[in-house]
Design a protein around this motif. Sequence first.
Motif, PDB file in Angstrom:
ATOM      1  N   ALA A 124      13.070   3.991  11.377  1.00 36.94           N
ATOM      2  CA  ALA A 124      11.866   5.720  12.187  1.00 36.94           C
ATOM      3  C   ALA A 124      11.011   4.565  11.309  1.00 36.94           C
ATOM      4  N   LEU A 125       9.683   4.961  12.928  1.00 39.40           N
ATOM      5  CA  LEU A 125       8.774   4.838  13.232  1.00 39.40           C
ATOM      6  C   LEU A 125       7.607   5.659  12.801  1.00 39.40           C
ATOM      7  N   VAL A 126       6.446   5.566  11.717  1.00 41.70           N
ATOM      8  CA  VAL A 126       5.035   6.628  11.588  1.00 41.70           C
ATOM      9  C   VAL A 126       4.024   5.935  12.381  1.00 41.70           C
ATOM     10  N   GLN A 127       3.684   6.622  12.488  1.00 44.14           N
ATOM     11  CA  GLN A 127       2.022   6.497  13.226  1.00 44.14           C
ATOM     12  C   GLN A 127       0.823   6.443  13.295  1.00 44.14           C
ATOM     13  N   GLY A 141       1.212   8.871   9.455  1.00 45.96           N
ATOM     14  CA  GLY A 141       0.475   8.816   8.378  1.00 45.96           C
ATOM     15  C   GLY A 141      -0.500   8.277   8.058  1.00 45.96           C
ATOM     16  N   ILE A 142      -1.264   8.209   6.628  1.00 46.79           N
ATOM     17  CA  ILE A 142      -3.140   8.485   6.260  1.00 46.79           C
ATOM     18  C   ILE A 142      -2.152   7.141   4.828  1.00 46.79           C
ATOM     19  N   PHE A 196       1.164  -1.488  -0.336  1.00 47.51           N
ATOM     20  CA  PHE A 196       0.288  -0.141  -0.036  1.00 47.51           C
ATOM     21  C   PHE A 196       0.640   1.088  -0.136  1.00 47.51           C
ATOM     22  N   GLU A 197       0.079   2.798  -0.009  1.00 46.41           N
ATOM     23  CA  GLU A 197       1.067   3.375  -0.376  1.00 46.41           C
ATOM     24  C   GLU A 197       0.664   4.226   1.027  1.00 46.41           C
ATOM     25  N   LEU A 198       1.242   4.902   1.464  1.00 51.20           N
ATOM     26  CA  LEU A 198       1.605   5.959   2.648  1.00 51.20           C
ATOM     27  C   LEU A 198       1.806   7.006   2.491  1.00 51.20           C
TER      28      LEU A 198
END
Length: 319
Positions: A148-151, A40-41, A20-22
């Motif tokens: 790195a982390l994305v919420q 992110g969404i 998928f794309e974020l």
Amino acid sequence: MSTALHEIDERTNLTASNKFELLLFRLGEAPGTDHRELFGINVFKVREILVMPTITALTNVHSSVMGVANIRGQIITVINLPKVVGCVPKKDTPILLVTEYARSTQAFAVEEVSEIIRLEWDQVIPAEGRGAGLVTSIVRLDRNADSALVQVLDVEQILRDVLPNATGDLVQERSVVKANILAGASILVADDSPLARGMIEKGLAQQGASFIMTKSGREAWERIQAISDAAVAEGKTIKDKIALVLTDLEMPEMDGFTLTRKLKSDHRFKSIPVMIHSSLTGEANESLVKSSGADAYVVKFSAEDFTEAIRKAIENNRG
């Protein structure tokens, strides 16, 4: 090929490989720190990205509602996303993300848009138990120890908190025609949003349906295999145990598209009806859902549509 058809084709190629794309963006400094965390969404939900237009303030609204904007002739509510999550922007909120959710359109003000990245769903882990609330999952941008982390924000919960009248419910006040489910069978549900699971539980309970809740496509896939093995040991089939699989699309570890394909390509499960229950709307997204192999599709959160879709999916399969 038209733009819409090209978009459907591109997204079909992505979902076929559990990708998928974020869209990554920043909302300012996190409370008590000087860090500007990444959020992110899913790109599926984003209609367009704009420089902040003129906002008309409204009276007697939620404190996180900035007002409304006239975008291409459509009056759209603008939500201050940094305020929702408690971040403090250094650059104000000059960017607007216009999103489509459950047949409604709303916009989120953000500090900065970073980039769009392509990921595999197994890079996404559930956020529950890790300080979840407005976050459904956490993305590892790579698989290294220092990744790195994305919420990933729970748009459903945010809209429910900020615009409660704009989101539906799955419980009806009038009498409900109950689903004709075989005695001893249950509906297997996969959804990563605690809010959505709670609403689904109430909706199914009102229909008198037994259900099994899971938090991802992977968990649902593992659960149905275990149920199948147990059914065989009892001299029964999976259809004696599972009447329907109800799945969201955006989920950590394994998305709903992949779950649907795995179920429909497995001789043990291909006769079990699969219904997708998603907030993704728009022509391209709905066409993509129809191409996934699911037996039915219903948009969150409409009680009447939800009840009728479940009833039809089960009855059509039994007929």
